[in-house]
Motif scaffolding. Structure first.
Motif, mmCIF file in Angstrom:
data_model
loop_
_atom_site.group_PDB
_atom_site.id
_atom_site.type_symbol
_atom_site.label_atom_id
_atom_site.label_comp_id
_atom_site.label_asym_id
_atom_site.label_seq_id
_atom_site.Cartn_x
_atom_site.Cartn_y
_atom_site.Cartn_z
ATOM 1 N N SER A 195 15.805 -27.602 69.005
ATOM 2 C CA SER A 195 16.895 -28.591 69.042
ATOM 3 C C SER A 195 18.038 -28.128 69.937
ATOM 4 C CB SER A 195 17.436 -28.842 67.633
ATOM 5 O OG SER A 195 16.455 -29.375 66.791
ATOM 6 N N VAL A 196 18.323 -26.826 69.887
ATOM 7 C CA VAL A 196 19.468 -26.283 70.630
ATOM 8 C C VAL A 196 19.022 -25.111 71.495
ATOM 9 C CG1 VAL A 196 21.156 -27.016 68.914
ATOM 10 C CG2 VAL A 196 20.104 -24.761 68.690
ATOM 11 N N LYS A 197 19.800 -24.859 72.529
ATOM 12 C CA LYS A 197 19.499 -23.759 73.449
ATOM 13 C C LYS A 197 19.793 -22.419 72.788
ATOM 14 C CE LYS A 197 21.054 -26.789 77.175
ATOM 15 N NZ LYS A 197 22.179 -27.102 78.080
ATOM 16 N N ASN A 198 19.057 -21.401 73.220
ATOM 17 C CA ASN A 198 19.353 -20.033 72.816
ATOM 18 C C ASN A 198 19.126 -19.111 74.002
ATOM 19 O OD1 ASN A 198 16.515 -19.154 72.794
ATOM 20 N ND2 ASN A 198 16.313 -20.363 70.917
ATOM 21 N N THR A 199 19.254 -17.819 73.774
ATOM 22 C CA THR A 199 19.199 -16.881 74.895
ATOM 23 C C THR A 199 17.811 -16.766 75.517
ATOM 24 O OG1 THR A 199 18.849 -15.075 73.318
ATOM 25 C CG2 THR A 199 21.112 -15.497 74.020
ATOM 26 N N PHE A 200 16.777 -17.236 74.814
ATOM 27 C CA PHE A 200 15.411 -17.134 75.319
ATOM 28 C C PHE A 200 14.832 -18.487 75.743
ATOM 29 C CE2 PHE A 200 10.736 -16.369 74.355
ATOM 30 C CZ PHE A 200 10.519 -15.570 75.465
ATOM 31 N N SER A 201 15.524 -19.579 75.413
ATOM 32 C CA SER A 201 14.963 -20.907 75.670
ATOM 33 C C SER A 201 14.801 -21.213 77.160
ATOM 34 C CB SER A 201 15.821 -21.988 75.000
ATOM 35 O OG SER A 201 17.140 -21.978 75.504
ATOM 36 N N ASP A 204 13.454 -22.107 66.023
ATOM 37 C CA ASP A 204 14.095 -20.833 65.681
ATOM 38 C C ASP A 204 14.271 -20.016 66.953
ATOM 39 O OD1 ASP A 204 15.285 -18.887 64.097
ATOM 40 O OD2 ASP A 204 13.775 -19.071 62.524
ATOM 41 N N ASP A 205 15.021 -18.939 66.818
ATOM 42 C CA ASP A 205 15.375 -18.103 67.964
ATOM 43 C C ASP A 205 14.744 -16.731 67.788
ATOM 44 O OD1 ASP A 205 16.508 -16.745 70.039
ATOM 45 O OD2 ASP A 205 18.598 -17.068 69.440
ATOM 46 N N ILE A 206 13.680 -16.467 68.527
ATOM 47 C CA ILE A 206 12.971 -15.191 68.393
ATOM 48 C C ILE A 206 13.817 -14.026 68.873
ATOM 49 C CG2 ILE A 206 11.824 -15.263 70.646
ATOM 50 C CD1 ILE A 206 9.344 -14.079 69.255
ATOM 51 N N SER A 207 14.804 -14.291 69.707
ATOM 52 C CA SER A 207 15.650 -13.198 70.208
ATOM 53 C C SER A 207 16.539 -12.603 69.118
ATOM 54 C CB SER A 207 16.519 -13.689 71.378
ATOM 55 O OG SER A 207 17.437 -14.670 70.956
ATOM 56 N N LEU A 208 16.595 -13.247 67.952
ATOM 57 C CA LEU A 208 17.363 -12.702 66.834
ATOM 58 C C LEU A 208 16.645 -11.534 66.167
ATOM 59 C CD1 LEU A 208 18.630 -15.988 65.136
ATOM 60 C CD2 LEU A 208 19.905 -14.453 66.643
ATOM 61 N N ILE A 209 15.353 -11.368 66.451
ATOM 62 C CA ILE A 209 14.627 -10.208 65.929
ATOM 63 C C ILE A 209 15.162 -8.954 66.613
ATOM 64 C CG2 ILE A 209 12.373 -9.118 65.709
ATOM 65 C CD1 ILE A 209 11.120 -11.894 65.714
ATOM 66 N N GLU A 210 15.487 -7.964 65.819
ATOM 67 C CA GLU A 210 16.173 -6.773 66.335
ATOM 68 C C GLU A 210 15.404 -6.100 67.465
ATOM 69 O OE1 GLU A 210 18.092 -2.629 64.525
ATOM 70 O OE2 GLU A 210 17.429 -4.236 63.181
ATOM 71 N N GLU A 211 14.075 -6.052 67.364
ATOM 72 C CA GLU A 211 13.263 -5.336 68.365
ATOM 73 C C GLU A 211 12.821 -6.236 69.511
ATOM 74 O OE1 GLU A 211 12.641 -5.615 65.171
ATOM 75 O OE2 GLU A 211 12.291 -3.661 64.217
ATOM 76 N N TYR A 252 5.820 -8.626 76.771
ATOM 77 C CA TYR A 252 4.421 -8.919 76.454
ATOM 78 C C TYR A 252 4.154 -10.418 76.293
ATOM 79 C CZ TYR A 252 3.932 -3.915 75.484
ATOM 80 O OH TYR A 252 3.908 -2.549 75.590
ATOM 81 N N LEU A 253 5.188 -11.168 75.961
ATOM 82 C CA LEU A 253 5.022 -12.614 75.716
ATOM 83 C C LEU A 253 5.146 -13.349 77.047
ATOM 84 C CD1 LEU A 253 7.176 -12.824 72.473
ATOM 85 C CD2 LEU A 253 4.686 -12.607 72.648
ATOM 86 N N ILE A 254 4.083 -13.323 77.809
ATOM 87 C CA ILE A 254 4.152 -13.836 79.178
ATOM 88 C C ILE A 254 4.099 -15.363 79.228
ATOM 89 C CG2 ILE A 254 3.238 -11.739 80.223
ATOM 90 C CD1 ILE A 254 0.492 -13.047 80.282
ATOM 91 N N LYS A 255 3.633 -15.988 78.164
ATOM 92 C CA LYS A 255 3.617 -17.457 78.095
ATOM 93 C C LYS A 255 4.225 -17.890 76.769
ATOM 94 C CE LYS A 255 -0.850 -17.328 79.055
ATOM 95 N NZ LYS A 255 -2.268 -17.731 79.256
#
Length: 550
Positions: A423-429, A400-407, A414-417
């Motif tokens: 399966s597919v690339k996203n803006t945070f992968s 899944d793509d965590i960057s889809l969360i609005e905030e 904070y998510l340093i690691k």
């Protein structure tokens, strides 16, 4: 109540026609215009049968069955009529079989061989009609091939209720057109391609791409929404070329929406979008620049184990409603038993504008009910607040793509690691400390639970580097069976990906924990044994129609 068809006693239900009673018990009466989900038209006349005490032949599709009725389907009189009907239908039909997409699965081909004379007495010029007519964005019409069965018209009137097609002209010049100012552009428009018994309606996306006898066909489930429509995946040279509906009266009847046909497989083939190798994020000596480095699976797994074991980790773990029960179960097992994390979350994907009252559901994922069964929680405001306060510093996310969360932009720092299994690339992968390629739904065995609480199976239709197309494990096409290593059609792209349960099992080994399953079915059986109402289930008991959880 019963009727007798060719000497066989057939019980029928009140209101059934001769054809419906015959088809229900496997007696084959030819038909073009009849479809079980559409109204009866009686256009084609190929279903003529002889009814005892009737002065003339009757069409089986619209003649009600009556108690004690005696029906004959293969008398000389019936055969002569079938020959005449086939000759009539073929008078103006073009000899397009060598180039027609329907060739190999065409009712007209089959019936011409079985019920035709094999020659024509017609010496005149055939009527020439338009070809390659765009009825809409996804469907092309070849007027010369049309046999005027009216299935497509009835579908638009009775199923999609979009009223886009109609007959115009009469006699030999009859053809199909869209109503003025309209085009065939409803969410279910491509179903007319399947129900067309000839090659008159073709897909713009599949047209001339392959012959069906060069393809393999695998039963699967559409991952486009919570309905979980039953599908057939068509593959050539390890590339998905089309997805069609598979009959399941309890789920999708005979239909599939256009979104499910076109938007659920292209990413599987997309070499630019897919993640094709494990990678790690290396920090340069100046501690400022970071570089993504492709590595072997062993190196990536070792790196994942290393950073998971590092100190002061506060884990935030996301499962996925896009992934199978098996993958999510093993993620939860890994989180509970190895990382000591009890709460696992998922990101909902709801689009109220997508759902309708035919098939499509507003939940655009196939396995939300599966996550609920496993006790995985939907992301909520409380969790978002905790993330924004810096409570978590380590993200483990599956498919899944965590960057889809609005905030997301507010707590990203904070998510340093993070370890991402995608399966597919996203803006945070590209910021993943370890990025592990996940096999798609079309490359694995597994199960989804749809909104009706029905467990349904998916099977691998295309293969990854780890797998081979072996008899019994994959549906095989003619090219798969007889292709040689030097044939170009045996060199289709294979991605370097693995099922989620397998990736997590390998990471668990780095913690000296051995998950005892060797394949997805063993994962499924272990999962089912942990729920009293699922004990005893296996892939065989689910079969092709699914299993309704009580």
């Amino acid at each position: 109540m019963y009727i007798i068809i060719d000497g066989q006693k057939v019980n029928f239900k009140k209101g059934e026609t001769i054809l419906q009673a015959a088809l229900r018990v496997g007696i084959d009466i030819p038909h073009f215009c009849y479809h079980p989900a559409l109204s009866i038209a009686g256009n084609c006349r190929i279903c003529l049968v002889e009814v005892e005490n009737s002065p003339k032949l009757m069409i089986a599709c619209s003649t009600p069955a009556e108690n004690g009725m005696v029906v004959k389907t293969n008398t000389p009189k019936v055969i002569e009529a079938q020959n005449a009907i086939m000759e009539f239908i073929l008078i103006n039909h073009p000899l397009d079989c060598p180039i027609c997409d329907e060739a190999g699965e065409c009712k007209l081909q089959d019936y011409a061989y079985k019920y035709g004379k094999g020659y024509s007495r017609f010496d005149e010029e055939k009527i020439i009609k338009d070809k390659r007519i765009p009825l809409g964005p996804n469907v092309l019409f070849d007027a010369e091939r049309c046999i005027s069965c009216s299935r497509c018209i009835r579908f638009c009137e009775e199923i999609s209720k979009s009223f886009e097609l109609t007959f115009v002209n009469r006699g030999e010049k009859v053809t199909i057109e869209t109503y003025p100012g309209k085009q065939l552009d409803n969410p279910y428009s491509m179903n007319v391609i399947e129900i067309c018994p000839v090659g008159a309606l073709t897909s713009r996306h599949f047209r001339f791409r392959a012959r069906v006898w060069d393809m393999s066909f695998t039963n699967s489930i559409c991952p486009g929404c919570a309905r979980g429509c039953n599908t057939i995946i068509g593959v050539r040279n390890n590339e998905i070329l089309r997805i069609e509906p598979r009959e399941n009266l309890e789920v999708n009847q005979y239909w599939l929406c256009d979104y499910g046909r076109l938007n659920t497989y292209k990413f599987v083939n997309d070499i630019n979008l897919r993640i094709d190798s494990p990678s790690i994020l290396q920090t340069e000596p100046d501690n400022k620049n970071k570089q993504i480095k492709e590595v072997t699976w062993e190196e990536a797994i070792n790196e994942a184990v290393s950073i998971l074991k590092s100190e002061n980790n506060n884990f935030l773990i996301f499962a996925s409603a896009y992934s199978t029960l098996e993958d999510n179960y093993v993620l939860k097992k890994f989180a509970n038993e190895i990382l000591g994390v009890e709460d696992i979350y998922y990101i909902p994907h709801i689009d109220e504008s997508f759902g309708d009252n035919i098939l499509r559901k507003s939940d655009k994922t196939p396995n939300t009910k599966g996550l609920e069964l496993l006790g995985i929680k939907k992301i909520n405001n409380k969790l978002i607040k905790e993330i924004k306060t810096g409570k978590y510093n380590f993200l483990l996310i599956l498919n899944d793509d965590i960057s889809l969360i609005e905030e997301f932009s507010e707590f990203k720092s904070y998510l340093i690691k993070n370890i991402q299994i995608l399966s597919v690339k996203n803006t945070f992968s590209n910021e993943a400390n370890v990025l592990l390629p996940l096999s798609t739904y079309a490359e694995i065995n597994g199960t989804f639970i749809n909104f009706q609480n029905r467990i349904q199976r998916i099977r691998p239709a295309v293969t990854t580097i780890e797998q081979e197309r072996l008899p019994g494990e994959f549906s095989l096409s003619r090219l798969d069976k007889f292709g040689a290593p030097n044939d170009r059609w045996t060199h289709g792209k294979k991605f370097n990906s693995r099922p989620g349960w397998k990736i997590l099992k390998q990471i668990a080994k780095g913690f000296n924990v051995d998950f005892k399953f060797e394949n997805s079915e063993e994962v499924f059986i272990e999962l089912c044994n942990s729920f009293k109402h699922l004990r005893g289930l296996s892939y065989d008991t689910i079969n092709d129609k699914g299993y309704k959880i009580k």
